[in-house]
Design a protein around this motif. Structure first.
Motif: not given
Ligand SMILES: N[C@@H](CCC(=O)N[C@@H](CS)C(=O)NCC(=O)O)C(=O)O
Length: 203
Positions: A6-7, A17-23, A188-190, A197-200
């Motif tokens: 769910s979003l 986020i992990i998927l995005a960081e690892k592309r 830093r993280m936000f 790209s994953t902001r709820p």
């Protein structure tokens, strides 16, 4: 790979986020376990998101297990150290952050119960867990750029997701005032594309 999520789920956001960081490429299947027509219980018997279905149709849940699976794939950055004890330390950070998130989710669900069924005592107990968890994370974040070692880890991601969830659901909680190292980490993280790209959605 398919991620059922769910979003608004903070646990699912951690995985996105992990998927995005690892592309890592994946298909996002948006499904809310609270809706009557949800497909989640047929994928995860516990009826929770996130759940990941791999290329070989193997299913993994819950979020720490999915994070562990993603770490086995040939993708960088590595978010859990190779050294076994250091890996446990990063997993401890994740568990502490997820525990803060668990308490926030429980407090939110309790606050949404009808009048007469809501327990102030239970909400207070959960808020105390959040506050003790934040104090411990502040101690660990103090004087450091990253929570473990000298690069981004699963610990930083899980902690920032927990802080983002507090902002979403408990906007009145003034954790930044009393936790300056966590506030700096969150800033830093936000700002990372994986977080923006994953902001709820609000709601
Ligand atoms: N420990 C689990 C928690 C997952 C979880 O509680 N997800 C919530 C959404 S934020 C859910 O699916 N709840 C549905 C339910 O409890 O029936 C994880 O890390 O994946």
């Amino acid at each position: 790979m398919k991620l059922f999520a769910s979003l608004t789920s903070p646990y699912a956001r951690k995985i996105r986020i992990i998927l995005a960081e690892k592309r890592l490429p994946f298909e996002l299947v948006v499904d809310s376990p609270w809706e009557g027509n949800t497909r989640i219980p047929s994928i995860n018997p516990l009826g929770k998101v996130p759940a990941l279905v791999t290329e070989n149709d193997e299913v993994f849940f819950d979020s720490p297990v999915i994070a562990g699976y993603l770490e086995t794939l040939d993708a960088t950055p590595r978010l859990v150290p190779n050294d076994p004890l250091d890996a446990v330390r990063v997993r401890q950070l994740e568990a502490l952050a997820d525990g803060v998130t668990d308490a926030a989710v429980t407090a939110l669900l309790e606050s949404r119960r009808p009048d007469g069924q809501r327990s102030e005592l239970e909400m207070d107990r959960q808020m105390e867990k959040i506050d003790r968890g934040l104090d411990e994370l502040e101690r660990r974040a103090s004087g450091r750029t990253w929570l473990h070692g000298d690069s981004l880890s699963l610990g930083d991601i899980a902690v920032a997701v927990a802080l983002g969830y507090l902002d979403l659901r408990f906007a009145h909680h003034e954790w930044r005032d009393t936790h300056p190292a966590l506030a700096a980490l969150a800033d830093r993280m936000f700002a990372r594309p994986s977080f923006t790209s994953t902001r709820p959605p609000v709601g």
